[in-house]
Design a protein around this motif. Structure first.
Motif, PDB file in Angstrom:
ATOM      1  N   GLN A  52       0.806  -1.215   0.000  1.00 49.60           N
ATOM      2  CA  GLN A  52       0.000   0.000   0.000  1.00 49.60           C
ATOM      3  C   GLN A  52       0.844   1.273   0.000  1.00 49.60           C
ATOM      4  OE1 GLN A  52      -3.117   0.222   2.882  1.00 49.60           O
ATOM      5  NE2 GLN A  52      -4.042  -1.719   2.310  1.00 49.60           N
ATOM      6  N   GLU A  53       1.889   1.297   0.795  1.00 49.40           N
ATOM      7  CA  GLU A  53       2.683   2.523   0.880  1.00 49.40           C
ATOM      8  C   GLU A  53       3.358   2.835  -0.457  1.00 49.40           C
ATOM      9  OE1 GLU A  53       5.791   4.734   3.945  1.00 49.40           O
ATOM     10  OE2 GLU A  53       5.457   2.564   4.096  1.00 49.40           O
ATOM     11  N   MET A  54       3.719   1.808  -1.208  1.00 49.66           N
ATOM     12  CA  MET A  54       4.334   2.029  -2.508  1.00 49.66           C
ATOM     13  C   MET A  54       3.343   2.609  -3.510  1.00 49.66           C
ATOM     14  SD  MET A  54       6.757  -1.347  -2.947  1.00 49.66           S
ATOM     15  CE  MET A  54       7.357  -0.780  -4.533  1.00 49.66           C
ATOM     16  N   ALA A  55       2.055   2.520  -3.203  1.00 49.12           N
ATOM     17  CA  ALA A  55       1.037   3.081  -4.094  1.00 49.12           C
ATOM     18  C   ALA A  55       0.872   4.590  -3.898  1.00 49.12           C
ATOM     19  CB  ALA A  55      -0.308   2.395  -3.854  1.00 49.12           C
ATOM     20  N   LEU A  56       1.459   5.145  -2.835  1.00 52.49           N
ATOM     21  CA  LEU A  56       1.266   6.566  -2.533  1.00 52.49           C
ATOM     22  C   LEU A  56       1.755   7.484  -3.657  1.00 52.49           C
ATOM     23  CD1 LEU A  56       0.162   8.548  -0.449  1.00 52.49           C
ATOM     24  CD2 LEU A  56       2.425   8.556   0.630  1.00 52.49           C
ATOM     25  N   PRO A  57       2.989   7.350  -4.164  1.00 50.27           N
ATOM     26  CA  PRO A  57       3.412   8.214  -5.271  1.00 50.27           C
ATOM     27  C   PRO A  57       2.599   7.990  -6.543  1.00 50.27           C
ATOM     28  CG  PRO A  57       5.059   6.523  -4.838  1.00 50.27           C
ATOM     29  CD  PRO A  57       4.094   6.486  -3.700  1.00 50.27           C
ATOM     30  N   ILE A  58       2.111   6.771  -6.741  1.00 45.32           N
ATOM     31  CA  ILE A  58       1.266   6.482  -7.901  1.00 45.32           C
ATOM     32  C   ILE A  58      -0.052   7.230  -7.772  1.00 45.32           C
ATOM     33  CG2 ILE A  58       0.057   4.636  -9.128  1.00 45.32           C
ATOM     34  CD1 ILE A  58       2.253   2.736  -8.136  1.00 45.32           C
ATOM     35  N   LEU A  59      -0.585   7.227  -6.572  1.00 42.83           N
ATOM     36  CA  LEU A  59      -1.821   7.950  -6.281  1.00 42.83           C
ATOM     37  C   LEU A  59      -1.642   9.447  -6.548  1.00 42.83           C
ATOM     38  CD1 LEU A  59      -3.861   7.510  -2.995  1.00 42.83           C
ATOM     39  CD2 LEU A  59      -3.191   9.761  -3.767  1.00 42.83           C
ATOM     40  N   ARG A  60      -0.533  10.007  -6.096  1.00 44.72           N
ATOM     41  CA  ARG A  60      -0.283  11.447  -6.300  1.00 44.72           C
ATOM     42  C   ARG A  60      -0.192  11.766  -7.797  1.00 44.72           C
ATOM     43  NH1 ARG A  60       0.972  14.029  -1.547  1.00 44.72           N
ATOM     44  NH2 ARG A  60       1.722  12.736   0.188  1.00 44.72           N
ATOM     45  N   ASN A  61       0.447  10.893  -8.552  1.00 49.24           N
ATOM     46  CA  ASN A  61       0.544  11.106  -9.995  1.00 49.24           C
ATOM     47  C   ASN A  61      -0.841  11.083 -10.634  1.00 49.24           C
ATOM     48  OD1 ASN A  61       2.208  11.036 -12.645  1.00 49.24           O
ATOM     49  ND2 ASN A  61       0.802   9.320 -12.849  1.00 49.24           N
ATOM     50  N   HIS A  62      -1.686  10.151 -10.176  1.00 48.05           N
ATOM     51  CA  HIS A  62      -3.041  10.042 -10.713  1.00 48.05           C
ATOM     52  C   HIS A  62      -3.824  11.324 -10.450  1.00 48.05           C
ATOM     53  CE1 HIS A  62      -6.444   7.631 -12.176  1.00 48.05           C
ATOM     54  NE2 HIS A  62      -7.163   8.286 -11.282  1.00 48.05           N
ATOM     55  N   LEU A  63      -3.685  11.878  -9.274  1.00 47.51           N
ATOM     56  CA  LEU A  63      -4.368  13.128  -8.929  1.00 47.51           C
ATOM     57  C   LEU A  63      -3.954  14.257  -9.862  1.00 47.51           C
ATOM     58  CD1 LEU A  63      -4.173  13.142  -5.021  1.00 47.51           C
ATOM     59  CD2 LEU A  63      -6.260  12.955  -6.400  1.00 47.51           C
ATOM     60  N   GLU A  64      -2.664  14.385 -10.104  1.00 45.18           N
ATOM     61  CA  GLU A  64      -2.174  15.470 -10.951  1.00 45.18           C
ATOM     62  C   GLU A  64      -2.606  15.267 -12.400  1.00 45.18           C
ATOM     63  OE1 GLU A  64      -0.805  18.212  -9.856  1.00 45.18           O
ATOM     64  OE2 GLU A  64      -1.039  17.392  -7.835  1.00 45.18           O
ATOM     65  N   ALA A  65      -2.594  14.034 -12.858  1.00 50.89           N
ATOM     66  CA  ALA A  65      -2.926  13.759 -14.255  1.00 50.89           C
ATOM     67  C   ALA A  65      -4.350  14.174 -14.596  1.00 50.89           C
ATOM     68  CB  ALA A  65      -2.718  12.278 -14.555  1.00 50.89           C
ATOM     69  N   PHE A  66      -5.262  14.008 -13.651  1.00 56.28           N
ATOM     70  CA  PHE A  66      -6.675  14.257 -13.936  1.00 56.28           C
ATOM     71  C   PHE A  66      -7.227  15.479 -13.199  1.00 56.28           C
ATOM     72  CE2 PHE A  66      -6.048   9.755 -14.880  1.00 56.28           C
ATOM     73  CZ  PHE A  66      -6.578   9.700 -16.163  1.00 56.28           C
ATOM     74  N   ALA A  67      -6.354  16.349 -12.758  1.00 57.48           N
ATOM     75  CA  ALA A  67      -6.765  17.512 -11.966  1.00 57.48           C
ATOM     76  C   ALA A  67      -7.690  18.448 -12.728  1.00 57.48           C
ATOM     77  CB  ALA A  67      -5.532  18.268 -11.481  1.00 57.48           C
ATOM     78  N   GLU A  68      -7.512  18.574 -14.052  1.00 51.76           N
ATOM     79  CA  GLU A  68      -8.263  19.563 -14.819  1.00 51.76           C
ATOM     80  C   GLU A  68      -9.567  19.048 -15.408  1.00 51.76           C
ATOM     81  OE1 GLU A  68      -7.278  22.698 -14.822  1.00 51.76           O
ATOM     82  OE2 GLU A  68      -5.591  22.058 -13.564  1.00 51.76           O
TER      83      GLU A  68
END
Length: 260
Positions: A52-68
Motif C-alpha cells: 500500500q505505501e508504494m502506491a502513494l506516489p502512484i496515487l499522487r501522480n493520478h491526482l495530478e494527471a486528472f486535476a483539470e
C-alpha cells in the motif's frame, strides 16, 4: 464538459481498441475527450499485493494527471473501484487530511463508462448497431463495489440488431481476480470452467463485460476449449454503428494516438 479518458494499464498495453472505442463513442455523442499524458497505473496492483505505501506516489501522480477534468471515464469497473475505494485507504493511512480530500473529490468525478452514459450524460440509446447474439458477464468490482446495477443491460438492450441473452449465474466470479489467478491457479481454473460452460450454454456469438481483465481470462478459457464465442468489451459494441461496424480484426493501435 471536459472529459478525460483513464485508459487503464491493461487497455493501454494490450487492448487499446477499447480505449479508442470509448473515445469514438463519446465524441459521437458530442463530447470532447482528452487523454492526459501523465496518467499511469492507479495503484491497484500494489494495494492488492500488500504494498500500500508504494502506491502513494502512484496515487499522487493520478491526482495530478486528472486535476483539470470535469469528469474522468474508464472502461473498467475494477480500476474505477480502485480510485474510489482503494486510493482513499492509501491516502488515509500514509498521507494526510488534505490528500484524502483530493482523492475523495476525484473519486466523485470518476465514472465507469455505463455510469457516465446513463447517470451523467442521461443516455441509454447511443445509436449503436451490433447484429449479434450477446451475453453479458457482470464483473465483480462493477457489481459489488460500484453497484452499476442494470446500466450495462439498459445500454445493450437499446443497441439495434443486438439480441441480449441472459447468462446463468452472471454474478459469479470468472476466477481472474488479478494475482488470484496466479496464486490460486486450481481454484481459478475451476471457476473459469464454470463460467465458460455457462457462456457457451447461452448460444451467444459474443460475451461482453465492462472489464477486459475478465474478458482476457474468459478468452483464454474459451480458446483452449476450441470455442468460437468472441469476447468483446461493451465499449466496442456501443461504438459500433451501421456506418462504422465493429471489426474483430481491427488493428489495435496504441492509445498514444488519442488526443491530448
Amino acid at each position: 464538459m471536459r472529459l478525460a479518458l483513464f485508459t487503464t494499464c491493461l487497455v493501454d498495453v494490450m487492448y487499446p481498441s477499447v480505449g479508442r472505442a470509448t473515445v469514438e463513442l463519446l465524441e459521437r455523442l458530442g463530447h470532447e475527450v482528452t487523454f492526459p499524458e501523465a496518467q499511469a497505473c492507479c495503484g491497484q496492483m500494489h494495494v492488492n499485493t500488500g504494498y500500500q505505501e508504494m502506491a502513494l506516489p502512484i496515487l499522487r501522480n493520478h491526482l495530478e494527471a486528472f486535476a483539470e477534468a470535469d469528469a474522468v471515464v474508464a472502461p473498467s469497473g475494477s480500476c474505477v473501484a480502485a480510485v474510489r475505494h482503494q486510493q482513499p485507504v492509501v491516502a488515509r493511512t500514509y498521507g494526510d487530511a488534505a490528500l484524502l480530500a483530493r482523492v475523495e473529490e476525484l473519486g466523485r468525478r470518476t465514472y465507469e463508462l455505463s455510469e457516465l452514459l446513463v447517470d451523467v450524460l442521461g443516455v441509454t440509446d447511443v445509436g449503436a448497431y451490433f447484429p449479434h447474439r450477446v451475453t453479458l458477464h457482470t464483473t465483480c468490482h462493477s457489481l459489488r463495489m460500484l453497484r452499476v446495477g442494470d446500466r450495462p443491460q439498459r445500454l445493450l438492450h437499446a443497441v439495434e440488431g443486438l439480441e441480449l441473452v441472459d447468462l446463468p449465474d452472471s454474478d459469479e466470479c470468472c476466477g481472474f481476480g488479478g494475482t488470484f489467478a496466479v496464486k490460486n491457479a486450481d481454484t481459478s481454473t475451476a471457476m473459469l470452467a464454470d463460467k465458460c460452460r455457462a457462456i457457451t450454454g447461452t448460444g451467444a456469438d459474443v460475451v461482453t463485460a465492462g472489464d477486459f481483465s475478465c474478458l482476457m481470462h474468459i478468452e483464454g478459457g474459451l480458446s483452449r476449449q476450441g470455442e468460437t464465442v468472441r469476447p468483446v468489451h461493451y465499449a466496442e459494441i456501443l461504438a459500433s454503428t451501421r456506418a462504422a461496424p465493429y471489426d474483430a480484426n481491427r488493428l489495435r493501435t496504441s492509445t498514444a494516438e488519442l488526443p491530448r
